[in-house]
Design a protein around this motif. Structure first.
Motif: not given
Ligand code: F0G
Length: 351
Positions: A81-84, A104-109, A138-140, A150-154
């Motif tokens: 997972i990453c924030a990006s 899995a990716v989390l992006v700012p809408q 990133l917090t999430l 799930v492994a964080l890859v940031n």
């Protein structure tokens, strides 16, 4: 039969891998170091561009991602997972495919460039658009990696920094020594941390006679390191560096201070001017965030901070094709012509 093998094989002895680490690679790194003629003339210096948009997914993130995904696979992870702000997610999605993992990716809408979203989608990432900014993502992502399998890859994952430091190695290997100054755009501050680590290692081991001064540039609307405080609602057209609370804050300050460098800001207008100059006068098409390094160099030169005769490397971090809206915006529409050479010649000003 001789092609660049990717950063892990090329710099294996300087990276935390063993013979049993499964190497997940797209042959990242080995990117062009291009002499910049116009920038050299303008500054009176020898300026080079490290063109990281030439990496497999179009940004420097691939250097860190080959390490992060290889180590995650070694540790048995099935999902990452990453924030990006876009590029990390594109890279994570591609390398996860190579590793047979889920990403899995989390992006700012609404705040990532279309090309980057397209990459994550086509590589089959599970994408969530978060109602918040990158810092919220990133917090999430951290919370999810702490509580779920799930492994964080940031770049808060230290092996990302290890991979990204190889860009500094390549520069020294090409130039025969470290440059006098290294200029970078700064967002989450992982990359300036990584370059500084790479330059330090090479100098310590006698592969360079000195270490460069590190100059970092943030976008004015997203410049927490310049302000000295978190920016709650970061803004800039350079969405890749729209970050208000950089994870590697302390490392970036250390790179600045230990190297005798500085971190300053550039306006969106200055970024776009540098973006157009790079494309129209150097032939190098980058995304807006990448142009922050060059905008910063030009600003510093105008302020008289650049002594002539120095060797300077600017990293341009991502490919222009990721965010072409800014290339098209404001440019004249091409005219349409019939299949007729005389008309075409006339319209082209040849006749
Ligand atoms: N340039 C580009 C094109 C980027 O994508 C980023 C960061 C930076 C510069 C800044 O690098 O964060 O190490 O200081 N992009 C991250 C992402 C945040 O999610 O793709 P940094």
């Amino acid at each position: 039969t001789h092609q660049w093998r990717g950063i892990i094989e090329e710099y294996r002895d300087r990276l935390p891998v063993t013979d049993t680490t499964p190497v997940v690679t797209l042959r990242e790194g080995g990117t062009p170091l291009v002499p910049a003629q116009v920038l050299s003339e303008r500054t009176g210096c020898e300026v080079h561009l490290k063109v990281e948009g030439a990496n497999p997914t179009g940004s420097f993130k691939d250097r860190g991602m080959t390490m992060a995904i290889s180590k995650a696979k070694e540790e048995g992870a099935k999902a990452v997972i990453c924030a990006s702000t876009g590029n990390t997610s594109a890279s994570a999605a591609a390398y996860a495919v190579r590793a047979g993992m889920v990403s899995a990716v989390l992006v700012p809408q609404g705040k990532i460039a279309l090309g980057k979203m397209g990459q994550a989608l086509v590589h089959g990432a599970k994408i969530l658009q978060v109602d918040g900014n990158f810092d919220d993502c990133l917090t999430l992502a951290r919370a999810l990696s702490e509580n779920y399998p799930v492994a964080l890859v940031n770049s808060v994952n230290p092996v990302r920094i290890e991979g990204q430091k190889t860009a500094a190695f390549e520069i020294v290997d090409m130039l025969g020594d470290a440059p006098d100054i290294h200029v970078l755009p700064v967002g989450n501050a992982g990359n300036i941390t990584a370059y500084w680590k790479g330059y330090r290692e090479y100098a310590t081991d006698g592969l360079a006679t000195h270490r460069p001064r590190m100059w970092g540039f943030q976008a004015s609307g997203s410049a927490p390191l310049v302000r000295g405080e978190v920016v709650k609602d970061p803004s800039t057209i350079a969405t890749a560096i729209r970050i208000g609370n950089p994870a590697s804050w302390d490392y970036a300050i250390a790179a600045r201070d230990e190297s005798g460098g500085f971190i300053d800001e550039v306006t969106d207008r200055e970024i776009l001017r540098a973006y157009r100059l790079l494309a129209a006068q150097e032939g190098v098409f980058v995304e807006p965030a990448s142009a922050a390094s060059v905008a910063g160099l030009l600003k510093a030169a105008e302020q008289g901070k650049v002594d002539p005769g120095q060797r300077i490397v600017c990293t341009v971090t991502g490919n222009g094709l990721k965010d072409p809206d800014w290339a098209v915006a404001g440019a004249p529409q091409p005219v349409t012509v019939p299949v007729d050479a005389a008309t075409a010649a006339e319209r082209l000003g040849l006749a």
